[in-house]
Design an enzyme around this catalytic site. Structure first.
Site, PDB file in Angstrom:
ATOM      1  N   ASN A  35       0.918  -1.294   0.193  1.00 50.70           N
ATOM      2  CA  ASN A  35       0.121  -0.260  -0.202  1.00 50.70           C
ATOM      3  C   ASN A  35       0.991   1.461  -0.095  1.00 50.70           C
ATOM      4  O   ASN A  35       1.507   1.507   1.016  1.00 50.70           O
ATOM      5  CB  ASN A  35      -0.428  -0.087   1.276  1.00 50.70           C
ATOM      6  CG  ASN A  35      -1.928   1.409   1.129  1.00 50.70           C
ATOM      7  OD1 ASN A  35      -1.228   1.925   0.704  1.00 50.70           O
ATOM      8  ND2 ASN A  35      -2.153   1.475   2.446  1.00 50.70           N
ATOM      9  N   TRP A  36       0.328   1.461  -1.030  1.00 48.80           N
ATOM     10  CA  TRP A  36       1.862   3.399  -1.559  1.00 48.80           C
ATOM     11  C   TRP A  36       1.302   3.961  -0.653  1.00 48.80           C
ATOM     12  O   TRP A  36       2.270   5.479  -0.732  1.00 48.80           O
ATOM     13  CB  TRP A  36       2.527   3.136  -2.726  1.00 48.80           C
ATOM     14  CG  TRP A  36       3.472   2.307  -2.860  1.00 48.80           C
ATOM     15  CD1 TRP A  36       3.750   1.176  -2.641  1.00 48.80           C
ATOM     16  CD2 TRP A  36       3.967   1.840  -4.572  1.00 48.80           C
ATOM     17  NE1 TRP A  36       5.437   0.563  -3.455  1.00 48.80           N
ATOM     18  CE2 TRP A  36       4.529   0.621  -5.103  1.00 48.80           C
ATOM     19  CE3 TRP A  36       3.632   3.139  -6.057  1.00 48.80           C
ATOM     20  CZ2 TRP A  36       5.488   0.584  -5.684  1.00 48.80           C
ATOM     21  CZ3 TRP A  36       4.084   2.634  -7.257  1.00 48.80           C
ATOM     22  CH2 TRP A  36       5.150   1.393  -6.777  1.00 48.80           C
ATOM     23  N   LYS A  37      -0.087   4.068  -0.195  1.00 47.17           N
ATOM     24  CA  LYS A  37      -0.836   5.724   0.483  1.00 47.17           C
ATOM     25  C   LYS A  37      -0.126   7.003  -0.771  1.00 47.17           C
ATOM     26  O   LYS A  37      -0.599   6.290  -2.333  1.00 47.17           O
ATOM     27  CB  LYS A  37      -0.584   6.030   1.485  1.00 47.17           C
ATOM     28  CG  LYS A  37      -0.211   4.151   2.525  1.00 47.17           C
ATOM     29  CD  LYS A  37      -0.339   4.817   3.773  1.00 47.17           C
ATOM     30  CE  LYS A  37      -0.518   3.372   4.539  1.00 47.17           C
ATOM     31  NZ  LYS A  37      -0.323   3.684   6.469  1.00 47.17           N
ATOM     32  N   HIS A  87      -9.179   1.214   4.280  1.00 44.78           N
ATOM     33  CA  HIS A  87      -8.031   2.058   5.754  1.00 44.78           C
ATOM     34  C   HIS A  87      -8.435   2.519   6.518  1.00 44.78           C
ATOM     35  O   HIS A  87      -9.013   3.478   6.661  1.00 44.78           O
ATOM     36  CB  HIS A  87      -7.434   2.417   4.739  1.00 44.78           C
ATOM     37  CG  HIS A  87      -5.971   1.623   4.951  1.00 44.78           C
ATOM     38  ND1 HIS A  87      -5.549   3.299   6.439  1.00 44.78           N
ATOM     39  CD2 HIS A  87      -4.783   0.824   5.084  1.00 44.78           C
ATOM     40  CE1 HIS A  87      -4.186   3.027   6.539  1.00 44.78           C
ATOM     41  NE2 HIS A  87      -3.748   2.169   5.650  1.00 44.78           N
ATOM     42  N   GLU A  94      -5.292  -4.516  10.963  1.00 46.35           N
ATOM     43  CA  GLU A  94      -4.191  -3.773  10.851  1.00 46.35           C
ATOM     44  C   GLU A  94      -5.088  -2.211  12.292  1.00 46.35           C
ATOM     45  O   GLU A  94      -5.865  -1.719  12.463  1.00 46.35           O
ATOM     46  CB  GLU A  94      -4.340  -2.852   9.841  1.00 46.35           C
ATOM     47  CG  GLU A  94      -4.489  -3.370   8.448  1.00 46.35           C
ATOM     48  CD  GLU A  94      -3.098  -1.976   7.091  1.00 46.35           C
ATOM     49  OE1 GLU A  94      -2.398  -2.317   7.109  1.00 46.35           O
ATOM     50  OE2 GLU A  94      -3.675  -1.046   7.112  1.00 46.35           O
ATOM     51  N   GLY A 126       2.515   2.824  10.549  1.00 46.92           N
ATOM     52  CA  GLY A 126       3.273   4.451  10.605  1.00 46.92           C
ATOM     53  C   GLY A 126       3.608   4.406  12.219  1.00 46.92           C
ATOM     54  O   GLY A 126       4.329   5.280  11.951  1.00 46.92           O
ATOM     55  N   SER A 150       3.559  -1.591  10.430  1.00 49.16           N
ATOM     56  CA  SER A 150       4.626  -1.985  10.942  1.00 49.16           C
ATOM     57  C   SER A 150       5.574  -2.660  10.545  1.00 49.16           C
ATOM     58  O   SER A 150       6.720  -3.364  11.129  1.00 49.16           O
ATOM     59  CB  SER A 150       5.188  -0.992  12.243  1.00 49.16           C
ATOM     60  OG  SER A 150       4.484   0.365  12.255  1.00 49.16           O
ATOM     61  N   GLY A 207       2.867  -0.655   4.496  1.00 50.92           N
ATOM     62  CA  GLY A 207       3.079   0.779   3.861  1.00 50.92           C
ATOM     63  C   GLY A 207       4.151   0.794   3.710  1.00 50.92           C
ATOM     64  O   GLY A 207       5.279   0.003   2.678  1.00 50.92           O
ATOM     65  N   GLY A 208       5.389   1.505   4.896  1.00 53.25           N
ATOM     66  CA  GLY A 208       5.565   1.733   4.775  1.00 53.25           C
ATOM     67  C   GLY A 208       7.280   1.405   3.835  1.00 53.25           C
ATOM     68  O   GLY A 208       8.198   1.646   2.871  1.00 53.25           O
TER      69      GLY A 208
HETATM   70  P1  13P Z   1       3.315   0.675   7.939  1.00 49.33           P
HETATM   71  O1  13P Z   1       3.906  -0.409   7.390  1.00 49.33           O
HETATM   72  O2  13P Z   1       3.445   1.713   6.886  1.00 49.33           O
HETATM   73  O3  13P Z   1       3.091   0.789   9.479  1.00 49.33           O
HETATM   74  O4  13P Z   1       1.632   0.725   7.612  1.00 49.33           O
HETATM   75  C1  13P Z   1       0.401   0.009   7.278  1.00 49.33           C
HETATM   76  C2  13P Z   1      -0.738  -0.070   6.516  1.00 49.33           C
HETATM   77  O5  13P Z   1      -1.630   1.006   7.182  1.00 49.33           O
HETATM   78  C3  13P Z   1      -0.429  -0.778   5.444  1.00 49.33           C
HETATM   79  O6  13P Z   1      -2.243  -0.491   4.891  1.00 49.33           O
END
Ligand code: 13P
Length: 257
Positions: free
Chosen positions: A15-17, A101, A171, A177, A217, A238-239
């Site tokens: 998920n690149w947001k 999300h 999640e 994050g 995370s 995410g990150g």
């Molecule tokens: P992180 O991996 O950056 O904590 O984000 C998780 C997330 O929200 C994936 O959808």
């Protein structure tokens, strides 16, 4: 239990947001694809922002990596400024879509009812919804984590008339994050609980095939703790998915967990 595990292939979703431009996305794919070529024991998807869907689809070419979106609107077309329909996502080459999300719920005020409409719209259009659920830190501290997740599942999956694959992503909001991941044990406990709730909604055979992901995370250093759990079938990252080497490492480690 072994047979059940065998029917659920691991699924790793990036998920690149709201990150990357077109050339960065293309550079990611050029580096990422050769790194995961050998790994055929897991499904992989990348969910970039809308503006990158077409470019990423092109960069993925004939690889096995699937394309997903981060959101959709439930109507087919019309005067809905700023929204994107399921048909538009299909047209761009998407096979799945993240729905509900925690950032959509908490920053943009999405309710369980809106999320339910989005899940239905995805299924109606043969897109795989990745329904996200998870409690806040306050809810966890009050001992309400299971109650919140149960409500999000029952409301989000209410009155579904359409068959098709559905993925659930657990999640916990406090792990997103923050660098503070849930423990593998907590992720397993909640995923097991989620599967029990799903059994009250869908036939047991379907539930045994449904994939439940952990997100929050996730990084190469902790992924196998999650994917080694019997009810955790992959991760929503995410990150750590923004860097091709780190996401490729997560995929490779999951293949052998
Ligand atoms: P992180 O991996 O950056 O904590 O984000 C998780 C997330 O929200 C994936 O959808």
């Amino acid at each position: 239990m072994k047979e059940v595990l065998a029917i659920r292939r691991k699924l790793l979703v990036a998920n690149w947001k709201m990150h990357k431009n077109i050339s960065e996305a293309q550079a990611f794919c050029r580096r990422f694809l050769p790194e995961i070529e050998e790994c055929d024991r897991a499904d992989i998807a990348i969910c970039p922002p809308f503006t990158l869907l077409t470019a990423v689809k092109g960069a993925l070419g004939s690889s096995k990596v699937k394309l997903g979106a981060q959101n959709l609107f439930w109507e087919e077309k019309g005067a809905y400024t700023g929204e994107v329909s399921p048909a538009m996502l299909l047209d761009a080459g998407c096979e799945m879509v993240i729905i509900g999300h925690s950032e959509r719920r908490h920053i943009f005020g999405e309710t369980d009812e809106m999320i339910n409409r989005k899940v239905k719209a995805a299924l109606r259009n043969k897109l795989i919804p990745i329904l996200c659920v998870g409690e806040t830190l306050e809810e966890r501290k009050k001992g309400q984590a299971e109650e919140v997740v149960k409500r999000q599942l029952l409301e989000g999956l209410r009155e579904l008339e359409y068959d098709g694959e559905i993925v659930i992503a657990y999640e916990p909001v406090w792990a997103i994050g923050t660098g503070v991941n849930a423990s593998p044990d907590d992720a397993q406990k909640m995923s097991f609980f989620i599967r029990q709730i799903l059994k009250g909604i869908f036939p047991e055979e379907k539930v045994l095939e449904m994939r439940i992901l952990y997100g929050g995370s996730v990084k190469p250093e902790n992924i196998t703790g999650f994917t080694g759990q019997p009810d955790v079938d992959g991760a929503l990252v995410g990150g750590a998915s923004l860097d091709p080497d780190s996401f490729a490492e997560i995929v490779r480690l999951s293949c052998y967990a």
